[in-house]
Design an enzyme around this catalytic site. Sequence first.
Site, PDB file in Angstrom:
ATOM      1  N   ALA A 104       0.900  -1.015  -0.096  1.00  0.00           N
ATOM      2  CA  ALA A 104      -0.122   0.068  -0.017  1.00  0.00           C
ATOM      3  C   ALA A 104       0.857   1.184  -0.169  1.00  0.00           C
ATOM      4  O   ALA A 104       1.077   1.788  -0.945  1.00  0.00           O
ATOM      5  CB  ALA A 104      -0.838   0.175   1.280  1.00  0.00           C
ATOM      6  N   CYS A 105       1.415   1.611   1.198  1.00  0.00           N
ATOM      7  CA  CYS A 105       1.864   3.031   1.294  1.00  0.00           C
ATOM      8  C   CYS A 105       3.237   2.985   0.478  1.00  0.00           C
ATOM      9  O   CYS A 105       3.535   4.201  -0.279  1.00  0.00           O
ATOM     10  CB  CYS A 105       2.068   3.351   2.885  1.00  0.00           C
ATOM     11  SG  CYS A 105       0.654   3.295   3.772  1.00  0.00           S
ATOM     12  N   VAL A 106       4.039   2.234   0.500  1.00  0.00           N
ATOM     13  CA  VAL A 106       5.293   2.056  -0.425  1.00  0.00           C
ATOM     14  C   VAL A 106       4.900   2.106  -1.908  1.00  0.00           C
ATOM     15  O   VAL A 106       5.385   2.999  -2.690  1.00  0.00           O
ATOM     16  CB  VAL A 106       5.967   0.892   0.007  1.00  0.00           C
ATOM     17  CG1 VAL A 106       7.421   0.999  -0.907  1.00  0.00           C
ATOM     18  CG2 VAL A 106       6.652   1.051   1.640  1.00  0.00           C
TER      19      VAL A 106
END
Length: 209
Positions: free
Chosen positions: A116-118
């Site tokens: 997700a965030c990466v």
Amino acid sequence: MPSNLSLMRPEDCALVLVDLQAGLAFGVGSEDRQVLLNNAVALARTARVFGLSVVASTSASKVYSGPMMPAVQAAVPDVAPIERRSMNVWEDDHVRAAIEAMGRKRLLISGLVTEACVTFGALSAMASGFEVLVVADACGGVTPTSHDLALRRMEAGGATMTSWIQVLLEFQRDWTRKETYTSARAIVESNGGGYGIGLAYSRDMIHPA
């Protein structure tokens, strides 16, 4: 802008640390958590030795995820993580502005979670004209399969995969560069597993005639 085929130079690079928080690390299943923490700390220490600009972000730090992991924060004590709401760091105006303000078009990205965030931040940064290198062994995913698929998606999108030890060795390049030699070697000795053990042994036991 440097090509992703050219060797990295510290002066071209910035480090983005995404959500390296204990609450998120609990959910990591792609890597041993202690190994992941070791790698993230080594990467942060490397950034400091070679003078990289660093931006760190956190999410849900007050309600679930906690602050940036203390060992990582200790490696970059002057970096204040920027709290955000969006899973995508690039969609947060404060984080994006901080990254853009560094003035470096080659970004090293490390963080949680890979899927997700990466991934979201890496793809969005590339869409905005940045070159992205994902420090894959300093990222953690929910499962080995989903972590690997996320790395493959970012690579297909143009990101380059690397590791913290390759980053350090690529910046050092020549062990006669005395200005960073002692500090870089210390990182390898303390965080570099068997390679570090070998360096320590050679220092302590092998004496030229």
